[in-house]
Write a protein that holds these residues in place. Structure first.
Motif, short mmCIF file in Angstrom:
data_model
loop_
_atom_site.label_atom_id
_atom_site.label_comp_id
_atom_site.label_asym_id
_atom_site.label_seq_id
_atom_site.Cartn_x
_atom_site.Cartn_y
_atom_site.Cartn_z
N LYS A 54 12.99 68.06 88.74
CA LYS A 54 13.33 66.95 87.84
C LYS A 54 14.67 67.17 87.14
CE LYS A 54 8.42 65.98 86.99
NZ LYS A 54 7.93 67.12 87.77
N GLU A 55 15.64 67.62 87.90
CA GLU A 55 17.00 67.80 87.42
C GLU A 55 17.96 67.12 88.40
OE1 GLU A 55 18.00 68.93 84.66
OE2 GLU A 55 16.46 70.25 83.88
N SER A 56 19.19 66.87 87.96
CA SER A 56 20.18 66.28 88.85
C SER A 56 20.82 67.35 89.71
CB SER A 56 21.26 65.55 88.05
OG SER A 56 22.09 66.49 87.39
N GLU A 57 21.33 66.93 90.86
CA GLU A 57 22.04 67.87 91.72
C GLU A 57 23.29 68.42 91.04
OE1 GLU A 57 22.63 66.84 95.89
OE2 GLU A 57 21.21 65.18 95.60
N THR A 58 23.95 67.56 90.27
CA THR A 58 25.16 68.00 89.58
C THR A 58 24.86 69.12 88.59
OG1 THR A 58 26.16 65.81 89.77
CG2 THR A 58 27.06 67.26 88.10
N TYR A 59 23.73 69.03 87.92
CA TYR A 59 23.36 70.08 86.97
C TYR A 59 23.06 71.39 87.70
CZ TYR A 59 20.61 72.76 83.62
OH TYR A 59 20.13 73.76 82.80
N LEU A 60 22.33 71.32 88.80
CA LEU A 60 21.93 72.52 89.53
C LEU A 60 23.08 73.13 90.32
CD1 LEU A 60 18.46 71.29 90.82
CD2 LEU A 60 18.86 72.89 88.95
N TRP A 61 23.92 72.28 90.90
CA TRP A 61 25.04 72.75 91.73
C TRP A 61 26.30 71.97 91.34
CZ3 TRP A 61 20.37 71.15 94.04
CH2 TRP A 61 19.52 72.19 94.41
N PRO A 62 26.95 72.33 90.24
CA PRO A 62 28.08 71.53 89.71
C PRO A 62 29.22 71.33 90.69
CG PRO A 62 27.35 73.18 88.11
CD PRO A 62 26.63 73.49 89.39
N ASN A 63 29.41 72.26 91.63
CA ASN A 63 30.56 72.17 92.53
C ASN A 63 30.20 71.68 93.93
OD1 ASN A 63 32.29 73.29 90.52
ND2 ASN A 63 31.47 75.31 91.02
N ALA A 64 28.99 71.14 94.08
CA ALA A 64 28.50 70.81 95.42
C ALA A 64 29.11 69.53 95.98
CB ALA A 64 26.98 70.70 95.42
N LEU A 65 29.47 68.58 95.12
CA LEU A 65 29.91 67.28 95.61
C LEU A 65 31.43 67.17 95.63
CD1 LEU A 65 27.42 64.96 93.70
CD2 LEU A 65 27.32 65.63 96.09
N ALA A 66 31.95 66.56 96.66
CA ALA A 66 33.39 66.32 96.75
C ALA A 66 33.82 65.38 95.63
CB ALA A 66 33.73 65.71 98.11
N LYS A 67 35.09 65.48 95.23
CA LYS A 67 35.58 64.69 94.09
C LYS A 67 35.42 63.20 94.32
CE LYS A 67 38.88 68.05 92.28
NZ LYS A 67 40.32 68.31 91.95
N ASP A 68 35.74 62.71 95.52
CA ASP A 68 35.65 61.28 95.78
C ASP A 68 34.22 60.79 95.70
OD1 ASP A 68 38.34 61.18 96.13
OD2 ASP A 68 38.28 61.17 98.32
N ALA A 69 33.28 61.61 96.22
CA ALA A 69 31.87 61.23 96.17
C ALA A 69 31.38 61.21 94.73
CB ALA A 69 31.04 62.20 97.00
N LYS A 70 31.78 62.19 93.93
CA LYS A 70 31.36 62.24 92.54
C LYS A 70 31.92 61.05 91.77
CE LYS A 70 30.80 65.97 90.26
NZ LYS A 70 30.91 67.26 89.55
N LYS A 71 33.16 60.66 92.05
CA LYS A 71 33.76 59.51 91.37
C LYS A 71 32.97 58.25 91.66
CE LYS A 71 38.16 56.99 91.02
NZ LYS A 71 37.66 55.68 91.44
N GLU A 72 32.58 58.07 92.90
CA GLU A 72 31.80 56.88 93.27
C GLU A 72 30.44 56.89 92.60
OE1 GLU A 72 30.00 54.73 97.28
OE2 GLU A 72 31.50 56.32 97.45
N ILE A 73 29.78 58.04 92.55
CA ILE A 73 28.48 58.14 91.91
C ILE A 73 28.59 57.87 90.41
CG2 ILE A 73 26.60 59.72 91.30
CD1 ILE A 73 27.07 61.08 94.02
N ASN A 74 29.60 58.47 89.77
CA ASN A 74 29.76 58.28 88.33
C ASN A 74 29.98 56.82 87.98
OD1 ASN A 74 29.48 61.02 87.77
ND2 ASN A 74 31.67 61.42 87.95
N GLU A 75 30.78 56.12 88.79
CA GLU A 75 31.01 54.70 88.55
C GLU A 75 29.73 53.90 88.75
OE1 GLU A 75 34.17 53.78 91.19
OE2 GLU A 75 35.74 54.61 89.88
#
Length: 247
Positions: A54-75
């Protein structure tokens, strides 16, 4: 360096290497390496583990996602932007509260507009009896931060403190009955936070304006997103430093 976030998440949920190995169909030694050597699992494995703890992937693996993918998710975490809090309909607030199954967390100075809902206390009590964790953070009415914010809103130095005391009296029955935990904080708030499980309303604070006239972000938590997690961590930081009120 070990992945302490993943280790702690497994411990909190009573999960062993074997539990995770069965769920992800990998060898327990692989799970051990994910923790002790901070190896990053494949995306399909990250999804499974994040759901289990019950945690987010970003919390468990902060560096796992590419910058472009993270930008799209955050938006995509931004559901809607309201120009003013007072423009949010009562139906939106009711829908979010009624849908909460695990967590209702409120961080405000006074939040007196909430008492306009005559069923609020009854609803929160019912939610608590269903197992929902209710946490309410109000400003310390004797603090400099509350007095300063009151002046910044243009309502006089002691007005907001009086509102906080009224809010404390309003929520006291919930605290006395054990249906909610109430704390007071001395934080300079740049925004108020209203969290209902994986949905959140962020009421920004604008100098010279009362909170009801300031913009609000409606966020919905997405696995891999940063925006929701940023405000969730902010709430937790204020909560940890806050004290029980002096009723």
């Amino acid at each position: 360096m070990p992945n302490q976030r993943l280790r702690d998440a497994l411990l909190r949920n009573g999960l062993s290497f074997e539990h995770v190995a069965r769920a992800t169909t990998v060898d327990p030694k692989t799970v051990e390496r994910w923790i002790t050597r901070d190896r990053t699992p494949y995306p399909r494995h990250r999804h499974v583990i994040a759901s289990m703890v019950k945690e987010s992937e970003t919390y468990l693996w902060p560096n796992a996602l590419a910058k472009d993918a993270k930008k799209e998710i955050n938006e995509s975490e931004v559901v809607q932007v309201y120009a003013h809090r007072h423009s949010i309909s009562a139906d939106v607030w009711r829908h979010m509260l009624d849908g909460a199954k695990l967590n209702v967390s409120i961080l405000v100075y006074s939040g007196m507009f909430l008492v306009d809902n005559p069923a609020l206390i009854r609803t929160l009590r019912q939610k608590a009896e269903e197992g929902v964790k209710i946490r309410i953070l109000l400003g310390d009415p004797a603090s400099r931060e509350v007095a300063r914010r009151s002046e910044e809103e243009g309502i006089g130095k002691g007005t907001l403190a009086a509102k906080v005391r009224n809010a404390l009296a309003f929520f006291k029955p919930l605290a006395d009955s054990g249906h909610a935990e109430v704390r007071c904080h001395k934080t300079t708030l740049y925004n108020s936070i209203y969290r209902f499980d994986d949905e959140m309303l962020i009421n920004t604070h604008v100098l010279g304006f009362m909170a009801g006239h300031a913009p609000v972000l409606h966020l919905r938590r997405l696995s891999g997103g940063d925006l929701f997690e940023t405000y969730a961590e902010s709430f937790q930081g204020v909560w940890d430093a806050a004290k029980p009120p002096k009723w």
